[in-house]
Design a protein around this motif. Structure first.
Motif, PDB file in Angstrom:
ATOM      1  N   LEU A  17      12.559  10.813   5.086  1.00 45.13           N
ATOM      2  CA  LEU A  17      12.315   9.428   4.700  1.00 45.13           C
ATOM      3  C   LEU A  17      13.626   8.661   4.801  1.00 45.13           C
ATOM      4  CD1 LEU A  17      10.323   7.322   3.588  1.00 45.13           C
ATOM      5  CD2 LEU A  17      10.995   8.026   1.294  1.00 45.13           C
TER       6      LEU A  17
ATOM      7  N   HIS B 124       6.197  -2.564   3.711  1.00 44.89           N
ATOM      8  CA  HIS B 124       5.681  -3.753   4.390  1.00 44.89           C
ATOM      9  C   HIS B 124       4.505  -4.327   3.604  1.00 44.89           C
ATOM     10  CE1 HIS B 124       5.322  -6.376   7.889  1.00 44.89           C
ATOM     11  NE2 HIS B 124       4.009  -6.234   7.792  1.00 44.89           N
TER      12      HIS B 124
ATOM     13  N   SER C  38       0.854  -1.199   0.000  1.00 44.33           N
ATOM     14  CA  SER C  38       0.000   0.000   0.000  1.00 44.33           C
ATOM     15  C   SER C  38       0.883   1.239   0.000  1.00 44.33           C
ATOM     16  CB  SER C  38      -0.932  -0.013   1.213  1.00 44.33           C
ATOM     17  OG  SER C  38      -1.930  -0.996   1.054  1.00 44.33           O
ATOM     18  N   PHE C  39       1.615   1.402  -1.067  1.00 46.09           N
ATOM     19  CA  PHE C  39       2.559   2.499  -1.185  1.00 46.09           C
ATOM     20  C   PHE C  39       1.796   3.815  -1.343  1.00 46.09           C
ATOM     21  CE2 PHE C  39       6.220   4.759  -3.093  1.00 46.09           C
ATOM     22  CZ  PHE C  39       7.251   4.247  -2.312  1.00 46.09           C
ATOM     23  N   PRO C  40       2.351   4.929  -0.836  1.00 46.29           N
ATOM     24  CA  PRO C  40       1.696   6.223  -1.060  1.00 46.29           C
ATOM     25  C   PRO C  40       1.541   6.502  -2.559  1.00 46.29           C
ATOM     26  CG  PRO C  40       3.474   6.422   0.555  1.00 46.29           C
ATOM     27  CD  PRO C  40       3.588   5.044  -0.040  1.00 46.29           C
TER      28      PRO C  40
ATOM     29  N   GLN D  59       9.280   0.393   6.376  1.00 52.33           N
ATOM     30  CA  GLN D  59       7.922   0.267   6.908  1.00 52.33           C
ATOM     31  C   GLN D  59       6.886   0.478   5.812  1.00 52.33           C
ATOM     32  OE1 GLN D  59       7.995   3.181  10.038  1.00 52.33           O
ATOM     33  NE2 GLN D  59       8.948   1.796  11.525  1.00 52.33           N
ATOM     34  N   ILE D  60       7.126   1.448   4.934  1.00 55.69           N
ATOM     35  CA  ILE D  60       6.198   1.721   3.843  1.00 55.69           C
ATOM     36  C   ILE D  60       6.084   0.513   2.912  1.00 55.69           C
ATOM     37  CG2 ILE D  60       5.855   3.123   1.755  1.00 55.69           C
ATOM     38  CD1 ILE D  60       7.033   5.479   3.272  1.00 55.69           C
TER      39      ILE D  60
ATOM     40  N   ALA E 191       7.802   8.205  -2.767  1.00 56.40           N
ATOM     41  CA  ALA E 191       7.217   8.334  -1.438  1.00 56.40           C
ATOM     42  C   ALA E 191       7.268   9.767  -0.935  1.00 56.40           C
ATOM     43  CB  ALA E 191       7.934   7.400  -0.462  1.00 56.40           C
TER      44      ALA E 191
ATOM     45  N   ARG F 254      12.124   6.104  -3.071  1.00 58.57           N
ATOM     46  CA  ARG F 254      12.238   7.226  -2.143  1.00 58.57           C
ATOM     47  C   ARG F 254      11.622   8.494  -2.756  1.00 58.57           C
ATOM     48  NH1 ARG F 254      15.543   7.124   2.036  1.00 58.57           N
ATOM     49  NH2 ARG F 254      16.801   5.484   1.079  1.00 58.57           N
TER      50      ARG F 254
ATOM     51  N   LEU G  63       4.613  12.737   1.327  1.00 59.81           N
ATOM     52  CA  LEU G  63       4.904  12.776   2.755  1.00 59.81           C
ATOM     53  C   LEU G  63       5.008  14.193   3.319  1.00 59.81           C
ATOM     54  CD1 LEU G  63       7.476   9.845   3.118  1.00 59.81           C
ATOM     55  CD2 LEU G  63       5.042   9.851   3.660  1.00 59.81           C
TER      56      LEU G  63
ATOM     57  N   VAL H 168      11.926   4.153   7.675  1.00 54.50           N
ATOM     58  CA  VAL H 168      10.579   4.548   7.262  1.00 54.50           C
ATOM     59  C   VAL H 168      10.236   3.915   5.914  1.00 54.50           C
ATOM     60  CG1 VAL H 168       9.119   6.500   6.585  1.00 54.50           C
ATOM     61  CG2 VAL H 168      10.633   6.695   8.575  1.00 54.50           C
ATOM     62  N   LEU H 169      11.189   3.919   4.984  1.00 53.73           N
ATOM     63  CA  LEU H 169      10.948   3.304   3.683  1.00 53.73           C
ATOM     64  C   LEU H 169      10.657   1.815   3.840  1.00 53.73           C
ATOM     65  CD1 LEU H 169      10.832   3.596   0.622  1.00 53.73           C
ATOM     66  CD2 LEU H 169      13.304   3.200   0.556  1.00 53.73           C
TER      67      LEU H 169
END
Length: 281
Positions: free
Chosen positions: A174, A184, A129-131, A181-182, A165, A162, A169, A178-179
């Motif tokens: 980032l 996941h 579920s990437f931004p 986690q994104i 994302a 990066r 954000l 954090v990357l």
């Protein structure tokens, strides 16, 4: 084994653990809301045909990235599945039957199809579920191969991930953690909720409140206590002049999130809905 006899029920999905939810058939269940005569067996057979055609190629490839490359080449080059760049917000891009028929979709629907085929061939392809745009990921050699299903499964390196994302954000830092986690893996429930929310946004943009209501009501089947979905359903009820439903949902939203950024606006709508009731009586 994959369930091939019937689609799940919404009440049944609500009781399942996230990863016990059958992703492909549940996505067809979403489509059946819009296409009541949908024959799910047609699309099950299509996925099986893709799987059979691919199995010799995948089995003969020595490494996981090469297996994934064979899947992508087959789906996107030979079968012609593609991102609908010209009409991105066409709701048909989110209904899996239409994606299979038209060979057009958005990142999530194309990624879901890609995942289903890959998983049946033994590859642990997950959604992200990437931004912005939905992505897929495959564990390889202690890392992950991240791909863009909207652009024919093109691999994405760390710099591009990066950059993508950061655009969503609001200037926040980032770092690698954090990357990570994104990136996941998203659960099956989260993927279906994202599909429904995509459709909800399309129908709100079109002021099609009946369909928007249907979508967010299905979100609440999957996430019964989701505050955002309660608010959104309340707003749909308000637009449709179903004031009792609007009052109930908006009040529950404020109870769950009294300090939300939009709480004042929601309170105003709740007052209006209550005032309308007084005038009607």
């Amino acid at each position: 084994m994959h369930e091939r006899t019937s689609l799940p029920s919404w009440s049944g999905l609500a009781t399942l653990d996230d990863d016990a939810i059958p992703l492909f058939s549940s996505a067809l269940l979403i489509a059946r809301d819009e296409y009541p005569g949908l024959d799910h067996a047609v699309y099950e057979q299509l996925i099986e045909a893709h799987t059979r055609a691919l199995r010799p190629r995948v089995d003969s490839a020595a490494h996981w990235p090469l297996k994934m490359m064979a899947i992508n080449r087959y789906l996107f080059d030979e079968q012609g599945y593609a991102g609908n760049h010209e009409a991105y917000h066409d709701p048909r891009n989110s209904y899996l039957n239409e994606v299979c028929e038209r060979r057009l979709g958005i990142p999530l629907s194309l990624g879901l199809l890609q995942m289903e085929v890959a998983r049946r061939l033994g590859l642990g392809l997950d959604g992200v579920s990437f931004p912005g745009h939905f992505l897929v990921r495959l564990p390889v050699d202690g890392g992950v191969l991240v791909m863009d299903p909207f652009n024919r499964g093109r691999p994405l390196d760390v710099d591009e991930l990066r950059e993508r994302a950061l655009a969503h954000l609001d200037g926040r830092d980032l770092d690698d953690q954090v990357l990570h986690q994104i990136l996941h893996p998203a659960s099956n429930r989260a993927i279906l909720v994202r599909m429904l929310r995509n459709l909800y946004a399309v129908y709100v943009q079109r002021a099609d409140w009946d369909r928007a209501l249907r979508c967010v009501d299905r979100v609440l089947c999957l996430l019964p206590d989701d505050a955002d979905a309660l608010r959104d359903r309340g707003l749909c009820y308000f637009r449709l002049r179903h004031l009792r439903g609007a009052r109930d949902d908006l009040a529950r939203y404020l109870q769950a999130r009294p300090a939300a950024g939009d709480a004042e606006r929601v309170r105003e709508l709740l007052i209006v809905a209550s005032g309308e009731r007084s005038r009607l009586h």
